[in-house]
Structure formats: structure tokens, C-alpha cells
Design a protein around this motif. Structure first.
Motif, short mmCIF file in Angstrom:
data_model
loop_
_atom_site.label_atom_id
_atom_site.label_comp_id
_atom_site.label_asym_id
_atom_site.label_seq_id
_atom_site.Cartn_x
_atom_site.Cartn_y
_atom_site.Cartn_z
N PRO A 30 -38.87 -10.34 7.15
CA PRO A 30 -40.10 -11.14 7.27
C PRO A 30 -40.93 -10.82 8.52
O PRO A 30 -40.45 -10.24 9.47
CB PRO A 30 -39.58 -12.57 7.32
CG PRO A 30 -38.18 -12.48 7.78
CD PRO A 30 -37.66 -11.15 7.30
N ASP A 31 -42.17 -11.25 8.49
CA ASP A 31 -43.12 -11.16 9.59
C ASP A 31 -42.61 -12.02 10.75
O ASP A 31 -42.24 -13.17 10.56
CB ASP A 31 -44.46 -11.69 9.08
CG ASP A 31 -45.59 -11.58 10.09
OD1 ASP A 31 -45.35 -11.74 11.30
OD2 ASP A 31 -46.72 -11.35 9.66
N LEU A 32 -42.60 -11.45 11.95
CA LEU A 32 -42.13 -12.18 13.13
C LEU A 32 -43.25 -12.42 14.14
O LEU A 32 -42.98 -12.87 15.25
CB LEU A 32 -40.98 -11.41 13.81
CG LEU A 32 -39.73 -11.19 12.98
CD1 LEU A 32 -38.71 -10.37 13.78
CD2 LEU A 32 -39.12 -12.50 12.53
N THR A 33 -44.49 -12.15 13.77
CA THR A 33 -45.58 -12.26 14.74
C THR A 33 -45.73 -13.67 15.29
O THR A 33 -46.20 -13.85 16.41
CB THR A 33 -46.92 -11.80 14.14
OG1 THR A 33 -47.18 -12.53 12.94
CG2 THR A 33 -46.92 -10.32 13.86
N LYS A 34 -45.36 -14.70 14.52
CA LYS A 34 -45.47 -16.09 14.98
C LYS A 34 -44.17 -16.85 14.78
O LYS A 34 -44.16 -18.05 14.54
CB LYS A 34 -46.60 -16.80 14.24
CG LYS A 34 -47.95 -16.19 14.54
CD LYS A 34 -49.08 -16.90 13.86
CE LYS A 34 -50.40 -16.22 14.21
NZ LYS A 34 -51.52 -16.84 13.55
N VAL A 35 -43.05 -16.13 14.90
CA VAL A 35 -41.74 -16.74 14.66
C VAL A 35 -41.43 -17.86 15.65
O VAL A 35 -40.74 -18.82 15.32
CB VAL A 35 -40.63 -15.66 14.64
CG1 VAL A 35 -40.38 -15.08 16.03
CG2 VAL A 35 -39.35 -16.21 14.04
N GLY A 36 -41.97 -17.79 16.87
CA GLY A 36 -41.74 -18.82 17.88
C GLY A 36 -42.38 -20.15 17.53
O GLY A 36 -42.00 -21.18 18.05
N ALA A 37 -43.35 -20.14 16.62
CA ALA A 37 -43.98 -21.38 16.17
C ALA A 37 -43.10 -22.10 15.16
O ALA A 37 -43.24 -23.30 14.95
CB ALA A 37 -45.35 -21.09 15.56
N THR A 38 -42.18 -21.38 14.54
CA THR A 38 -41.30 -21.94 13.51
C THR A 38 -39.91 -22.25 14.04
O THR A 38 -39.32 -23.27 13.68
CB THR A 38 -41.18 -20.95 12.33
OG1 THR A 38 -42.48 -20.65 11.86
CG2 THR A 38 -40.36 -21.54 11.20
N TYR A 39 -39.39 -21.36 14.89
CA TYR A 39 -38.02 -21.50 15.39
C TYR A 39 -37.99 -21.55 16.92
O TYR A 39 -38.78 -20.88 17.58
CB TYR A 39 -37.16 -20.31 14.95
CG TYR A 39 -36.97 -20.19 13.46
CD1 TYR A 39 -36.15 -21.07 12.77
CD2 TYR A 39 -37.60 -19.18 12.75
CE1 TYR A 39 -35.97 -20.94 11.40
CE2 TYR A 39 -37.43 -19.04 11.38
CZ TYR A 39 -36.61 -19.93 10.71
OH TYR A 39 -36.43 -19.80 9.37
N SER A 40 -37.05 -22.30 17.46
CA SER A 40 -36.83 -22.33 18.91
C SER A 40 -36.04 -21.10 19.32
O SER A 40 -35.52 -20.37 18.48
CB SER A 40 -36.04 -23.59 19.29
OG SER A 40 -34.70 -23.48 18.82
N LYS A 41 -35.92 -20.88 20.62
CA LYS A 41 -35.14 -19.76 21.12
C LYS A 41 -33.70 -19.85 20.62
O LYS A 41 -33.12 -18.86 20.19
CB LYS A 41 -35.15 -19.72 22.65
CG LYS A 41 -34.27 -18.62 23.21
CD LYS A 41 -34.11 -18.67 24.70
CE LYS A 41 -33.09 -17.64 25.14
NZ LYS A 41 -32.75 -17.75 26.54
N ASP A 42 -33.11 -21.04 20.66
CA ASP A 42 -31.72 -21.21 20.22
C ASP A 42 -31.56 -20.92 18.73
O ASP A 42 -30.56 -20.34 18.31
CB ASP A 42 -31.22 -22.62 20.55
CG ASP A 42 -31.04 -22.83 22.05
OD1 ASP A 42 -30.87 -21.84 22.78
OD2 ASP A 42 -31.07 -24.00 22.48
N GLU A 43 -32.54 -21.33 17.93
CA GLU A 43 -32.48 -21.06 16.49
C GLU A 43 -32.60 -19.56 16.21
O GLU A 43 -31.89 -19.01 15.36
CB GLU A 43 -33.58 -21.83 15.76
CG GLU A 43 -33.35 -23.32 15.73
CD GLU A 43 -34.56 -24.11 15.23
OE1 GLU A 43 -34.34 -25.09 14.51
OE2 GLU A 43 -35.72 -23.73 15.55
N ILE A 44 -33.49 -18.89 16.93
CA ILE A 44 -33.65 -17.45 16.77
C ILE A 44 -32.36 -16.74 17.20
O ILE A 44 -31.89 -15.83 16.51
CB ILE A 44 -34.86 -16.93 17.57
CG1 ILE A 44 -36.16 -17.51 16.99
CG2 ILE A 44 -34.91 -15.41 17.58
CD1 ILE A 44 -37.39 -17.28 17.84
#
Length: 118
Positions: free
Chosen positions: A68-82
Motif C-alpha cells: 500500500p501507499d505510505l505517503t500519509k501512513v502517519g495520519a492513520t497509524y501511530s509510531k508504535d502501530e507502525i
């Protein structure tokens, strides 16, 4: 002609297969100076790790390919979730993220870097 085509196909498959495996560990010493730029050494390290281990599925520009596209992954998941996804993998609509693509400090750097992508 068929033999040459088969050789070309097998050679290409081998190169692509090795590229998808990531780059391995880069244990070289890096200059931690910022040099006046806006990107920190840690972000540069994270980008390099991403390029070696993640870009074959998520694209060099983070826009996705097989993954998947990760360009805005920080808007969906926290650092811990990532970090959890990097360590344990995930099944989603674009396929399966295998576990353990990065570990330890490498996984932490990439998770921190990606969490800033909003």
C-alpha cells in the motif's frame, strides 16, 4: 532464440528476487552532523533502510506498488502501530506484509520516520 529468452527471463527473475530481499545490514559509521540541512541523520538512516528493505513493495516514492501507499501512513497509524506492523507483519487489501522485514534499531528508525508522514 528460446534459450536466450529463457536465460534473460531467469536472470531478470533472480535480480528482482534478490532486490526484494532487502539490502542487509549497513554497519558503516555515519557522520551525525546535519550540515545545515533540514533532514536529520536519523531520518536519512531511516530513508536508507526503507530504500533497502521496503521500497521494492511500497515504491521508492512511498506511493505503493505491490504494497500500500505510505505517503500519509502517519495520519492513520501511530509510531508504535507502525513498529508493530514492521515487526509482526499484516494482512490487508493489498496483500500480506511479511513479519520481520526490519528489526531492532532499524525497525524503530523506519517506524519513527513513517509516523511523521501525514
Amino acid at each position: 532464440m528460446k534459450k536466450k529468452l529463457l536465460t534473460l527471463l531467469l536472470g531478470t527473475s533472480l535480480v528482482m528476487g534478490l532486490a526484494a530481499c532487502g539490502g542487509g545490514n549497513d554497519n558503516t559509521t555515519k557522520d551525525k552532523g546535519n550540515g545545515g540541512g533540514t533532514e536529520t541523520a536519523s531520518a536519512g538512516d531511516a530513508q536508507k533502510i526503507y530504500d533497502q528493505k521496503c521500497s521494492s513493495c511500497h515504491g521508492g516514492d512511498l506511493k505503493g506498488a505491490v504494497g500500500p501507499d505510505l505517503t500519509k501512513v502517519g495520519a492513520t497509524y501511530s509510531k508504535d502501530e507502525i513498529l508493530d506492523i514492521i515487526k509482526n507483519g499484516k494482512t490487508g487489501d493489498k496483500g500480506t506484509m511479511p513479519p520481520g522485514m526490519a528489526s531492532g534499531d532499524d525497525a524503530d528508525k523506519v517506524a519513527d520516520w513513517l509516523s511523521g508522514k501525514k
